[in-house]
Design a protein around this motif. Structure first.
Motif, PDB file in Angstrom:
ATOM      1  N   MET A 242       0.830  -1.210   0.000  1.00 44.87           N
ATOM      2  CA  MET A 242       0.000   0.000   0.000  1.00 44.87           C
ATOM      3  C   MET A 242       0.861   1.255   0.000  1.00 44.87           C
ATOM      4  O   MET A 242       0.572   2.214  -0.728  1.00 44.87           O
ATOM      5  CB  MET A 242      -0.933   0.015   1.218  1.00 44.87           C
ATOM      6  N   THR A 243       1.920   1.277   0.804  1.00 42.06           N
ATOM      7  CA  THR A 243       2.756   2.476   0.846  1.00 42.06           C
ATOM      8  C   THR A 243       3.515   2.650  -0.466  1.00 42.06           C
ATOM      9  O   THR A 243       3.652   3.766  -0.961  1.00 42.06           O
ATOM     10  CB  THR A 243       3.731   2.468   2.032  1.00 42.06           C
ATOM     11  N   ALA A 244       3.973   1.542  -1.043  1.00 38.34           N
ATOM     12  CA  ALA A 244       4.667   1.623  -2.330  1.00 38.34           C
ATOM     13  C   ALA A 244       3.719   2.120  -3.420  1.00 38.34           C
ATOM     14  O   ALA A 244       4.079   2.975  -4.236  1.00 38.34           O
ATOM     15  CB  ALA A 244       5.244   0.260  -2.707  1.00 38.34           C
ATOM     16  N   LEU A 245       2.508   1.593  -3.420  1.00 40.45           N
ATOM     17  CA  LEU A 245       1.524   2.019  -4.406  1.00 40.45           C
ATOM     18  C   LEU A 245       1.166   3.485  -4.203  1.00 40.45           C
ATOM     19  O   LEU A 245       1.071   4.243  -5.176  1.00 40.45           O
ATOM     20  CB  LEU A 245       0.281   1.146  -4.312  1.00 40.45           C
ATOM     21  N   GLY A 246       0.988   3.897  -2.961  1.00 33.60           N
ATOM     22  CA  GLY A 246       0.688   5.297  -2.675  1.00 33.60           C
ATOM     23  C   GLY A 246       1.781   6.224  -3.169  1.00 33.60           C
ATOM     24  O   GLY A 246       1.508   7.283  -3.744  1.00 33.60           O
ATOM     25  N   TRP A 247       3.023   5.825  -2.960  1.00 29.10           N
ATOM     26  CA  TRP A 247       4.146   6.631  -3.447  1.00 29.10           C
ATOM     27  C   TRP A 247       4.132   6.681  -4.971  1.00 29.10           C
ATOM     28  O   TRP A 247       4.260   7.751  -5.566  1.00 29.10           O
ATOM     29  CB  TRP A 247       5.481   6.055  -2.957  1.00 29.10           C
ATOM     30  N   ALA A 248       3.973   5.518  -5.592  1.00 28.88           N
ATOM     31  CA  ALA A 248       4.059   5.454  -7.058  1.00 28.88           C
ATOM     32  C   ALA A 248       2.996   6.307  -7.731  1.00 28.88           C
ATOM     33  O   ALA A 248       3.298   7.067  -8.655  1.00 28.88           O
ATOM     34  CB  ALA A 248       3.961   4.005  -7.531  1.00 28.88           C
ATOM     35  N   ILE A 249       1.754   6.190  -7.279  1.00 25.35           N
ATOM     36  CA  ILE A 249       0.703   6.920  -7.979  1.00 25.35           C
ATOM     37  C   ILE A 249       0.731   8.409  -7.670  1.00 25.35           C
ATOM     38  O   ILE A 249       0.071   9.191  -8.353  1.00 25.35           O
ATOM     39  CB  ILE A 249      -0.701   6.323  -7.732  1.00 25.35           C
ATOM     40  N   ASP A 250       1.536   8.798  -6.680  1.00 27.27           N
ATOM     41  CA  ASP A 250       1.711  10.219  -6.393  1.00 27.27           C
ATOM     42  C   ASP A 250       2.776  10.852  -7.295  1.00 27.27           C
ATOM     43  O   ASP A 250       2.909  12.070  -7.324  1.00 27.27           O
ATOM     44  CB  ASP A 250       2.081  10.400  -4.917  1.00 27.27           C
ATOM     45  N   GLN A 251       3.501  10.037  -8.023  1.00 24.15           N
ATOM     46  CA  GLN A 251       4.537  10.544  -8.917  1.00 24.15           C
ATOM     47  C   GLN A 251       3.909  10.945 -10.249  1.00 24.15           C
ATOM     48  O   GLN A 251       3.141  10.176 -10.826  1.00 24.15           O
ATOM     49  CB  GLN A 251       5.619   9.484  -9.156  1.00 24.15           C
ATOM     50  N   PRO A 252       4.217  12.144 -10.729  1.00 25.73           N
ATOM     51  CA  PRO A 252       3.599  12.609 -11.978  1.00 25.73           C
ATOM     52  C   PRO A 252       3.767  11.635 -13.150  1.00 25.73           C
ATOM     53  O   PRO A 252       2.843  11.468 -13.944  1.00 25.73           O
ATOM     54  CB  PRO A 252       4.318  13.935 -12.262  1.00 25.73           C
ATOM     55  N   SER A 253       4.894  10.966 -13.226  1.00 27.54           N
ATOM     56  CA  SER A 253       5.110  10.065 -14.360  1.00 27.54           C
ATOM     57  C   SER A 253       4.249   8.800 -14.288  1.00 27.54           C
ATOM     58  O   SER A 253       3.993   8.171 -15.311  1.00 27.54           O
ATOM     59  CB  SER A 253       6.588   9.681 -14.460  1.00 27.54           C
ATOM     60  N   PHE A 254       3.804   8.433 -13.089  1.00 32.13           N
ATOM     61  CA  PHE A 254       2.959   7.240 -12.936  1.00 32.13           C
ATOM     62  C   PHE A 254       1.477   7.581 -12.832  1.00 32.13           C
ATOM     63  O   PHE A 254       0.627   6.701 -12.937  1.00 32.13           O
ATOM     64  CB  PHE A 254       3.356   6.431 -11.699  1.00 32.13           C
ATOM     65  N   ALA A 255       1.148   8.841 -12.600  1.00 26.89           N
ATOM     66  CA  ALA A 255      -0.247   9.246 -12.389  1.00 26.89           C
ATOM     67  C   ALA A 255      -1.188   8.773 -13.504  1.00 26.89           C
ATOM     68  O   ALA A 255      -2.281   8.292 -13.204  1.00 26.89           O
ATOM     69  CB  ALA A 255      -0.342  10.751 -12.194  1.00 26.89           C
ATOM     70  N   PRO A 256      -0.799   8.859 -14.762  1.00 28.11           N
ATOM     71  CA  PRO A 256      -1.719   8.407 -15.815  1.00 28.11           C
ATOM     72  C   PRO A 256      -2.020   6.905 -15.748  1.00 28.11           C
ATOM     73  O   PRO A 256      -3.003   6.446 -16.320  1.00 28.11           O
ATOM     74  CB  PRO A 256      -0.993   8.749 -17.122  1.00 28.11           C
ATOM     75  N   ARG A 257      -1.163   6.152 -15.071  1.00 30.90           N
ATOM     76  CA  ARG A 257      -1.356   4.700 -14.990  1.00 30.90           C
ATOM     77  C   ARG A 257      -1.800   4.267 -13.600  1.00 30.90           C
ATOM     78  O   ARG A 257      -1.750   3.085 -13.258  1.00 30.90           O
ATOM     79  CB  ARG A 257      -0.076   3.988 -15.386  1.00 30.90           C
ATOM     80  N   ALA A 258      -2.271   5.201 -12.790  1.00 35.13           N
ATOM     81  CA  ALA A 258      -2.641   4.898 -11.404  1.00 35.13           C
ATOM     82  C   ALA A 258      -3.676   3.779 -11.318  1.00 35.13           C
ATOM     83  O   ALA A 258      -3.499   2.840 -10.543  1.00 35.13           O
ATOM     84  CB  ALA A 258      -3.141   6.154 -10.707  1.00 35.13           C
TER      85      ALA A 258
END
Length: 90
Positions: free
Chosen positions: A49-65
């Motif tokens: 959950m924390t890894a996913l939260g970090w990843a989807i908060d990154q602009p480069s990953f946001a479109p693939r959240a």
């Protein structure tokens, strides 16, 4: 956040410990129902959950959240249907 649930001196301790505890209980319930992997524990779920939260908060990953959430949900649930994955995202 990943370490705050185990550090009582952290300002985030109470909220992170509560999320960790609640997610561990939900995981145990799902495992008891046979809908979540039996080979993981609350610490594993919190780490994901924390890894996913970090990843989807990154602009480069946001479109693939949504896709990333679906991938992680699919890795946790034993028989993920589209409806289960959508429920888990809410």
């Amino acid at each position: 956040m990943a370490a705050a649930h185990a550090n009582p001196a952290s300002a985030l301790y109470a909220s992170c410990a509560a999320v960790h505890s609640a997610s561990a209980r939900l995981l145990l319930r799902a495992q008891g129902e046979g809908t979540a992997r039996a080979d993981m524990n609350g610490d594993d779920l919190f780490a994901l959950m924390t890894a996913l939260g970090w990843a989807i908060d990154q602009p480069s990953f946001a479109p693939r959240a949504d896709h990333l959430v679906h991938l992680v949900t699919g890795a946790i649930l034993t028989n993920p249907s589209n409806n289960d994955a959508k429920k888990a995202m809410c």
